[in-house]
Design a protein around this motif. Structure first.
Motif, short mmCIF file in Angstrom:
data_model
loop_
_atom_site.label_atom_id
_atom_site.label_comp_id
_atom_site.label_asym_id
_atom_site.label_seq_id
_atom_site.Cartn_x
_atom_site.Cartn_y
_atom_site.Cartn_z
N PHE A 117 -27.88 -36.05 -10.19
CA PHE A 117 -27.94 -34.90 -11.08
C PHE A 117 -29.38 -34.46 -11.32
O PHE A 117 -30.32 -35.24 -11.20
CB PHE A 117 -27.27 -35.23 -12.42
N SER A 118 -29.52 -33.18 -11.69
CA SER A 118 -30.82 -32.62 -12.05
C SER A 118 -30.81 -32.28 -13.53
O SER A 118 -29.76 -31.93 -14.10
CB SER A 118 -31.12 -31.36 -11.24
N TYR A 119 -31.99 -32.35 -14.16
CA TYR A 119 -32.10 -32.15 -15.61
C TYR A 119 -33.22 -31.16 -15.91
O TYR A 119 -34.15 -30.97 -15.13
CB TYR A 119 -32.38 -33.47 -16.31
N THR A 120 -33.10 -30.54 -17.07
CA THR A 120 -34.17 -29.70 -17.60
C THR A 120 -34.50 -30.17 -19.01
O THR A 120 -33.62 -30.62 -19.75
CB THR A 120 -33.74 -28.22 -17.62
N SER A 121 -35.78 -30.10 -19.36
CA SER A 121 -36.22 -30.55 -20.68
C SER A 121 -36.20 -29.38 -21.65
O SER A 121 -36.46 -28.23 -21.28
CB SER A 121 -37.63 -31.13 -20.61
N GLN A 122 -35.90 -29.69 -22.90
CA GLN A 122 -35.85 -28.67 -23.94
C GLN A 122 -36.45 -29.25 -25.21
O GLN A 122 -36.22 -30.41 -25.56
CB GLN A 122 -34.40 -28.24 -24.18
N THR A 123 -37.25 -28.45 -25.89
CA THR A 123 -37.89 -28.87 -27.13
C THR A 123 -37.16 -28.28 -28.31
O THR A 123 -36.90 -27.07 -28.35
CB THR A 123 -39.37 -28.44 -27.17
N LEU A 124 -36.83 -29.12 -29.28
CA LEU A 124 -36.16 -28.68 -30.50
C LEU A 124 -37.01 -29.08 -31.69
O LEU A 124 -37.68 -30.13 -31.69
CB LEU A 124 -34.77 -29.30 -30.62
N TRP A 125 -36.97 -28.24 -32.71
CA TRP A 125 -37.71 -28.51 -33.96
C TRP A 125 -36.71 -28.79 -35.07
O TRP A 125 -35.81 -28.00 -35.31
CB TRP A 125 -38.60 -27.33 -34.33
N ARG A 126 -36.88 -29.90 -35.74
CA ARG A 126 -36.03 -30.26 -36.86
C ARG A 126 -36.47 -29.52 -38.13
O ARG A 126 -37.61 -29.03 -38.19
CB ARG A 126 -36.08 -31.76 -37.11
N ILE A 134 -35.30 -33.13 -25.63
CA ILE A 134 -33.99 -33.51 -25.12
C ILE A 134 -33.87 -33.05 -23.68
O ILE A 134 -34.57 -32.14 -23.23
CB ILE A 134 -32.84 -32.90 -25.96
N GLN A 135 -32.98 -33.69 -22.94
CA GLN A 135 -32.72 -33.32 -21.57
C GLN A 135 -31.31 -32.77 -21.45
O GLN A 135 -30.37 -33.30 -22.05
CB GLN A 135 -32.87 -34.53 -20.63
#
Length: 294
Positions: A117-126, A134-135
């Protein structure tokens, strides 16, 4: 445990893929999956994937390129194939998550060179300002938010259900043709479940000791309903809410059931020792309002 049709777990090439699956399943409890229902769901997801690969003469532990090709075909099969084989978006995402978890484990154990599988990274702010990374698996589908995808039972159907449980006609009047039993219990408990939104497991194991006390007066504000960790999903424990009317109906049934059970009895709590008295009383109450026995 899975096993091939010839009952063999190894061949001249070493352990068969089914042996690898069995080892992965055995390690689920120490890899964060503690529920038997989770084990079953994981096993069925990988089983379906392995059967699809077998139908295409591809090994479960094939090269990354071969597996990626099969994943594309599997997505087509599951998302736009025959109606009986299709999965909803959420079910497909769950299957991808499980299969990816298996290959991540297989790569760590050196059964394969790399997961397919391939993944992309994502940034989240709490809300507190902290940042988390997260991926996202690119094979998953984007779905609606939980609150927009949730299904609710429309009020007319709720009213119809409650009248049926109470032995009434759809308009709420007494139905002279009704021949059921335990209408008070069924109506009060199902009303409690609908009001509180309990899961099936939480509802099945609910006891009277977990029913919140009834407030002194009616209020539109719901009452907190703490739930025991062993009965909740993931054994994490949680709290729900229940409306005053639904809670009042359950307390009315509890009081009525208890009074009917002891009417005419010469039993007296003072004739028993304290611990034995409490134990017997608890057993009687548990029988009277066991939420699983509708």
């Amino acid at each position: 445990m899975f096993i091939d049709d010839d009952l063999q777990l190894e061949d001249e090439h070493g352990p068969r893929p089914v042996t690898v699956i069995n080892r992965w399943l055995r390690e689920l409890p120490i890899n964060g999956a503690h529920s038997p229902r989770t084990w079953e769901a994981y096993a069925l997801a990988v089983k379906s994937w392995a059967e699809f690969l077998t139908s295409h003469n591809v090994s479960l532990l094939a090269s990354r390129k071969d597996l990626r090709d099969e994943i594309s075909l599997y997505a087509q099969h599951r998302l736009s194939g025959e109606l009986g084989d299709r999965l909803s978006s959420s079910s497909w995402n769950m299957a991808v998550k499980i299969i990816a978890g298996f290959y991540r484990w297989a790569a760590a154990e050196k059964y394969i060179d790399a997961e397919p599988f391939s993944y992309t990274s994502q940034t989240l702010w709490r809300p507190d300002g902290s940042k988390i990374e997260i991926q996202r698996n690119l094979a998953t589908l984007r779905t609606a938010n939980t609150h927009t995808g949730r299904k609710y039972l429309e009020q007319p159907f709720v009213d119809l259900l409650m009248n049926a449980l109470a032995g009434n006609s759809p308009d709420g009047s007494a139905d002279p043709r009704f021949r059921g039993n335990e209408t008070g219990r069924n109506e009060s408990l199902i009303g409690f479940a609908l009001s509180s939104g309990l899961r099936a497991q939480e509802f099945a194991y609910l006891t009277i000791y977990e029913v919140p006390p009834l407030p002194g007066r009616s209020s539109s504000i719901p009452v907190t309903l703490p739930l025991a960790p062993p009965t909740t999903k993931g054994r994490k424990g949680r709290s729900s809410w229940v409306g005053f009317d639904a809670l009042s109906a359950v307390h009315t049934y509890m009081d009525m059931e208890r009074a009917a059970a002891v009417q005419g009895s010469s039993w007296n709590r003072k004739t028993l020792s304290g611990s034995r008295s409490q134990r017997m009383m608890g057993q009687n109450l548990m029988v009277s309002i066991d939420a699983g026995g509708i």
